[in-house]
Write a protein that holds these residues in place. Structure first.
Motif, PDB file in Angstrom:
ATOM      1  N   ALA A  65       0.826  -1.211   0.000  1.00  0.00           N
ATOM      2  CA  ALA A  65       0.000   0.000   0.000  1.00  0.00           C
ATOM      3  C   ALA A  65       0.858   1.257   0.000  1.00  0.00           C
ATOM      4  O   ALA A  65       0.539   2.239  -0.687  1.00  0.00           O
ATOM      5  CB  ALA A  65      -0.939  -0.007   1.206  1.00  0.00           C
ATOM      6  N   GLU A  66       1.948   1.255   0.751  1.00  0.00           N
ATOM      7  CA  GLU A  66       2.822   2.432   0.804  1.00  0.00           C
ATOM      8  C   GLU A  66       3.498   2.674  -0.540  1.00  0.00           C
ATOM      9  O   GLU A  66       3.685   3.828  -0.950  1.00  0.00           O
ATOM     10  CB  GLU A  66       3.873   2.247   1.909  1.00  0.00           C
ATOM     11  CG  GLU A  66       3.289   2.360   3.311  1.00  0.00           C
ATOM     12  CD  GLU A  66       4.258   1.897   4.393  1.00  0.00           C
ATOM     13  OE1 GLU A  66       4.010   2.212   5.559  1.00  0.00           O
ATOM     14  OE2 GLU A  66       5.269   1.220   4.063  1.00  0.00           O
ATOM     15  N   ASN A  67       3.874   1.586  -1.221  1.00  0.00           N
ATOM     16  CA  ASN A  67       4.458   1.740  -2.552  1.00  0.00           C
ATOM     17  C   ASN A  67       3.454   2.375  -3.513  1.00  0.00           C
ATOM     18  O   ASN A  67       3.794   3.277  -4.276  1.00  0.00           O
ATOM     19  CB  ASN A  67       4.910   0.385  -3.090  1.00  0.00           C
ATOM     20  CG  ASN A  67       6.367   0.089  -2.804  1.00  0.00           C
ATOM     21  OD1 ASN A  67       7.263   0.543  -3.501  1.00  0.00           O
ATOM     22  ND2 ASN A  67       6.605  -0.664  -1.734  1.00  0.00           N
ATOM     23  N   ILE A  68       2.219   1.888  -3.480  1.00  0.00           N
ATOM     24  CA  ILE A  68       1.199   2.409  -4.397  1.00  0.00           C
ATOM     25  C   ILE A  68       0.917   3.881  -4.107  1.00  0.00           C
ATOM     26  O   ILE A  68       0.707   4.683  -5.027  1.00  0.00           O
ATOM     27  CB  ILE A  68      -0.093   1.574  -4.282  1.00  0.00           C
ATOM     28  CG1 ILE A  68       0.172   0.152  -4.800  1.00  0.00           C
ATOM     29  CG2 ILE A  68      -1.239   2.216  -5.064  1.00  0.00           C
ATOM     30  CD1 ILE A  68      -0.989  -0.811  -4.584  1.00  0.00           C
ATOM     31  N   GLY A  69       0.945   4.269  -2.839  1.00  0.00           N
ATOM     32  CA  GLY A  69       0.634   5.650  -2.470  1.00  0.00           C
ATOM     33  C   GLY A  69       1.795   6.606  -2.535  1.00  0.00           C
ATOM     34  O   GLY A  69       1.616   7.814  -2.310  1.00  0.00           O
ATOM     35  N   PHE A  70       2.996   6.109  -2.848  1.00  0.00           N
ATOM     36  CA  PHE A  70       4.185   6.960  -2.778  1.00  0.00           C
ATOM     37  C   PHE A  70       4.076   8.180  -3.701  1.00  0.00           C
ATOM     38  O   PHE A  70       4.347   9.310  -3.291  1.00  0.00           O
ATOM     39  CB  PHE A  70       5.438   6.147  -3.138  1.00  0.00           C
ATOM     40  CG  PHE A  70       6.695   6.960  -3.118  1.00  0.00           C
ATOM     41  CD1 PHE A  70       7.317   7.262  -1.909  1.00  0.00           C
ATOM     42  CD2 PHE A  70       7.258   7.447  -4.296  1.00  0.00           C
ATOM     43  CE1 PHE A  70       8.485   8.025  -1.881  1.00  0.00           C
ATOM     44  CE2 PHE A  70       8.411   8.205  -4.276  1.00  0.00           C
ATOM     45  CZ  PHE A  70       9.024   8.493  -3.065  1.00  0.00           C
ATOM     46  N   GLY A  71       3.683   7.960  -4.952  1.00  0.00           N
ATOM     47  CA  GLY A  71       3.585   9.069  -5.893  1.00  0.00           C
ATOM     48  C   GLY A  71       2.555  10.097  -5.465  1.00  0.00           C
ATOM     49  O   GLY A  71       2.761  11.306  -5.621  1.00  0.00           O
ATOM     50  N   LEU A  72       1.456   9.631  -4.909  1.00  0.00           N
ATOM     51  CA  LEU A  72       0.415  10.542  -4.438  1.00  0.00           C
ATOM     52  C   LEU A  72       0.922  11.379  -3.266  1.00  0.00           C
ATOM     53  O   LEU A  72       0.613  12.571  -3.144  1.00  0.00           O
ATOM     54  CB  LEU A  72      -0.816   9.738  -4.011  1.00  0.00           C
ATOM     55  CG  LEU A  72      -1.488   8.904  -5.109  1.00  0.00           C
ATOM     56  CD1 LEU A  72      -2.564   8.006  -4.515  1.00  0.00           C
ATOM     57  CD2 LEU A  72      -2.075   9.800  -6.192  1.00  0.00           C
ATOM     58  N   LYS A  73       1.717  10.744  -2.417  1.00  0.00           N
ATOM     59  CA  LYS A  73       2.298  11.452  -1.282  1.00  0.00           C
ATOM     60  C   LYS A  73       3.246  12.548  -1.757  1.00  0.00           C
ATOM     61  O   LYS A  73       3.240  13.667  -1.224  1.00  0.00           O
ATOM     62  CB  LYS A  73       3.027  10.465  -0.378  1.00  0.00           C
ATOM     63  CG  LYS A  73       3.559  11.067   0.916  1.00  0.00           C
ATOM     64  CD  LYS A  73       4.191   9.998   1.787  1.00  0.00           C
ATOM     65  CE  LYS A  73       4.693  10.587   3.102  1.00  0.00           C
ATOM     66  NZ  LYS A  73       5.316   9.540   3.959  1.00  0.00           N
ATOM     67  N   MET A  74       4.060  12.229  -2.775  1.00  0.00           N
ATOM     68  CA  MET A  74       4.990  13.214  -3.312  1.00  0.00           C
ATOM     69  C   MET A  74       4.255  14.380  -3.975  1.00  0.00           C
ATOM     70  O   MET A  74       4.769  15.508  -4.022  1.00  0.00           O
ATOM     71  CB  MET A  74       5.922  12.556  -4.336  1.00  0.00           C
ATOM     72  CG  MET A  74       6.906  11.554  -3.764  1.00  0.00           C
ATOM     73  SD  MET A  74       8.079  12.282  -2.565  1.00  0.00           S
ATOM     74  CE  MET A  74       7.295  11.866  -0.991  1.00  0.00           C
ATOM     75  N   LEU A  75       3.049  14.129  -4.481  1.00  0.00           N
ATOM     76  CA  LEU A  75       2.239  15.187  -5.085  1.00  0.00           C
ATOM     77  C   LEU A  75       1.495  16.009  -4.043  1.00  0.00           C
ATOM     78  O   LEU A  75       0.824  16.995  -4.390  1.00  0.00           O
ATOM     79  CB  LEU A  75       1.235  14.573  -6.072  1.00  0.00           C
ATOM     80  CG  LEU A  75       1.820  13.959  -7.353  1.00  0.00           C
ATOM     81  CD1 LEU A  75       0.738  13.225  -8.129  1.00  0.00           C
ATOM     82  CD2 LEU A  75       2.462  15.036  -8.226  1.00  0.00           C
ATOM     83  N   GLY A  76       1.592  15.605  -2.772  1.00  0.00           N
ATOM     84  CA  GLY A  76       0.962  16.355  -1.694  1.00  0.00           C
ATOM     85  C   GLY A  76      -0.536  16.172  -1.607  1.00  0.00           C
ATOM     86  O   GLY A  76      -1.255  17.057  -1.122  1.00  0.00           O
TER      87      GLY A  76
END
Length: 376
Positions: free
Chosen positions: A113-124
């Protein structure tokens, strides 16, 4: 090899609107006299919602073209348009495209789940929005039970699904896939081909897929661009590429082919009457762009021919080998003029008489078996 595919059995939802336009793109490395040409004057239009494949041997320029679309490299000439906007000068992070790499590039210290959400996290993205999107992606790639596992604890096929979900999570307009299935074993690769097609159909995102595997391209694609030596040799549907190759390179690269020298006797409409080297006269389909020439090469796919007793077919030869593939058998012959020829016949469950090696046999061509190749 031609086979039926999930794609071939359903209606395509591809629109005619161009998502990506490659306009006169070239890429050179170095300078004269040591300049290397990776791409030369490429023109392509990739449609919205299309599964488009760049197919060719190693070194043909397909990955270079993918890198130019992604923004990891820049063209020496030409423009790359995404929905009408020239993105060639933009860095990768300013392009609404994402890439799935051959190595997956997942973070081993993170959960699925953290891998999948990584890009979204970087986009804020807000936490609630990010969590909802991650759950949506987990469901899309059938990985909900694995959400809390480390990526080191899941299989190669599951890692491929995670990489795909991570790339899709930010909702890119185009997804680029650089030979993402090449590290998988044969059975798993076949399963993931079906999964990729399902995901592309459900999301409606334009996929640009790079592979050197002809069967993979034929199975998955709406259209294929066959590349060689930095140029595009032919663009078409899988059936067009297989049944009507534009030239000898395409015919030789896609599947197995037999090539025979012949001369044109008479042209009429979309076909021509041609004489083979053994004197036999047959009908052959003309290519779309047919030059006015008499000496030509025709291509015949192995499954469009059948073995007969000697003297009972279009031409004769000596059987040199018979290779059993389970569903079919490939018969290798040497024709009377020394040309190698392959006949592929489907096997039935009933016992059938196999021809002995060294036997003299005939070859009967099926209807519309032969096609005249365009000039190189």
């Amino acid at each position: 090899m031609q086979g039926q595919s999930a794609r071939g059995n359903c209606l395509s939802s591809t629109s005619e609107k161009a998502a990506i336009e490659i306009q006169g793109v070239s890429r050179y490395y170095g300078h004269d006299p040591y300049k290397v040409t990776a791409l030369e004057n490429i023109h392509l239009a990739i449609r919205e919602n299309e599964f488009f494949t760049l197919l060719g041997p190693s070194g043909c320029g397909k990955t270079t073209l993918l890198r130019l679309i992604a923004g990891f490299d820049f063209p020496s000439a030409g423009a790359i348009l995404l929905y009408g906007e020239n993105i060639a000068p933009l860095p990768p992070f300013k392009r609404p495209v994402n890439t799935v790499f051959q190595s997956y590039a997942l973070f081993p210290h993170m959960t699925v789940a953290e891998n999948i959400g990584f890009g979204l996290k970087m986009l804020g993205k807000p936490k609630e929005e990010m969590q909802a999107r991650v759950e949506e992606m987990l469901s899309l790639v059938h990985m909900v039970p694995m959400r809390d596992r480390q990526v080191s604890q899941i299989s190669g096929g599951q890692q491929q699904r995670v990489a795909l979900a991570r790339a899709l999570a930010p909702k890119p307009k185009v997804l680029l896939l650089d030979e993402p299935l090449s590290a998988l074993d044969y059975k798993l690769r076949k399963e993931m081909q079906i999964e990729l097609k399902r995901v592309q159909a459900e999301t409606g995102i334009t996929f640009v897929f790079v592979t050197h595997d002809q069967e993979e391209a034929l199975t998955m694609s709406d259209r294929i661009a066959v590349m060689s030596s930095g140029s595009v040799r032919q663009v078409g549907t899988p059936r067009e590429i297989y049944d009507r190759p534009a030239d000898r390179f395409v015919a030789d690269f896609i599947g197995e082919s037999n090539f025979l020298s012949a001369s044109v006797l008479q042209r009429h409409g979309a076909t021509a009457e041609v004489r083979l080297s053994n004197g036999a006269v047959i009908e052959a389909a003309l290519p779309a762009m047919q030059a006015d020439r008499d000496a030509i090469t025709i291509v015949i796919r192995p499954e469009h021919a059948a073995l007969t007793p000697a003297g009972g077919g279009t031409f004769d030869g000596i059987l040199t080998d018979a290779i059993y593939f389970g569903t079919d058998t490939h018969y290798h012959l040497t024709l009377d003029d020394g040309t190698a020829f392959i006949v592929r016949e489907q096997n039935s469950r009933a016992d059938r008489l196999l021809h002995d090696k060294g036997a003299r046999v005939g070859v009967q061509l099926g209807q519309a078996a032969a096609q005249i190749l365009g000039a190189e």
